[in-house]
Design a protein around this motif. Structure first.
Motif, PDB file in Angstrom:
ATOM      1  N   ARG A 194      -3.004   4.670  -4.329  1.00 29.35           N
ATOM      2  CA  ARG A 194      -2.944   3.374  -5.041  1.00 29.35           C
ATOM      3  C   ARG A 194      -3.065   3.589  -6.541  1.00 29.35           C
ATOM      4  N   HIS A 195      -3.946   4.497  -6.946  1.00 30.31           N
ATOM      5  CA  HIS A 195      -4.145   4.786  -8.372  1.00 30.31           C
ATOM      6  C   HIS A 195      -2.879   5.392  -8.987  1.00 30.31           C
ATOM      7  N   GLU A 196      -2.260   6.312  -8.257  1.00 28.32           N
ATOM      8  CA  GLU A 196      -1.040   6.960  -8.753  1.00 28.32           C
ATOM      9  C   GLU A 196       0.147   6.007  -8.757  1.00 28.32           C
ATOM     10  N   ALA A 197       0.101   4.955  -7.920  1.00 26.01           N
ATOM     11  CA  ALA A 197       1.175   3.957  -7.892  1.00 26.01           C
ATOM     12  C   ALA A 197       1.027   2.943  -9.031  1.00 26.01           C
ATOM     13  N   GLY A 198      -0.057   3.036  -9.785  1.00 24.83           N
ATOM     14  CA  GLY A 198      -0.228   2.161 -10.942  1.00 24.83           C
ATOM     15  C   GLY A 198      -1.232   1.040 -10.768  1.00 24.83           C
ATOM     16  N   HIS A 207       0.862  -1.185   0.000  1.00 21.80           N
ATOM     17  CA  HIS A 207       0.000   0.000   0.000  1.00 21.80           C
ATOM     18  C   HIS A 207       0.897   1.234   0.000  1.00 21.80           C
ATOM     19  N   PRO A 208       0.742   2.085  -0.987  1.00 18.04           N
ATOM     20  CA  PRO A 208       1.573   3.288  -1.012  1.00 18.04           C
ATOM     21  C   PRO A 208       1.237   4.203   0.170  1.00 18.04           C
TER      22      PRO A 208
END
Length: 180
Positions: free
Chosen positions: A154-158, A135-136
């Protein structure tokens, strides 16, 4: 004279046949089936064994009971000991007053048999589970919108998120609600 000779020859054949039969090893039921009959006799009394009694003894055991043991042994051979034991316990709880029949026990054994997936039936080896995605990190504000910040991180981490989820966290954070 011929009649007496024929009777003597028949008697001799009967004696030889009886000796050959006596020389054959007597097939016995497996220890599991013998134990099963003892357990069912203990649970249901003589009403269980009386189903099979013929009154004809062979080697100190009733022929009907011995034949029934062989039939039950053959029919239950496809089930593991644990499955048969579980099935017997289920039957004793469900029907304490009536001794089970072989079809009843087979049906309960089939129900108690653990289900295997197709891959297990084929003997395929399962791959190990992938490690969980980390989890970022994000800065928590404690204002009730940390769930949205977590989703944004999470979305920005891909990580793939549905367009609806993306729109929800953007709207919650005051960003324009557009789909990616």
């Amino acid at each position: 004279m011929k009649g007496a000779a024929n009777l003597a020859a028949q008697g001799l054949r009967d004696v030889v046949h009886h000796q050959e039969q006596a020389a054959k090893p007597v097939r016995k039921a497996s220890p599991r089936t013998r134990k099963l009959f003892v357990v069912l006799h203990g649970a249901y009394g003589s009403s269980f064994l009386s189903k099979f009694n013929t009154g004809q003894l062979a080697d100190g055991q009733d022929k009907g009971v011995r034949m029934a043991m062989l039939v039950w042994d053959s029919a239950l051979a496809k089930f593991s000991d644990d499955v048969v034991e579980l099935a017997v316990e289920r039957i004793k709880r469900a029907s304490p007053e009536f001794a089970p029949t072989l079809p009843m026990l087979e049906k309960e054994c089939e129900a108690a048999t653990p289900v295997q997936a197709y891959a297990q039936q084929q003997g395929w080896v399962a791959l190990p589970a992938p490690p969980p995605a980390p989890h970022p990190a994000f800065q928590r504000m404690g204002d009730g919108r940390d769930w949205a910040r977590g989703l944004r991180a999470r979305h920005e981490a891909g990580q793939k998120l549905t367009p609806t989820v993306v729109a929800m966290f953007r709207k919650a954070l005051g960003q324009e609600a557009r789909t990616a």
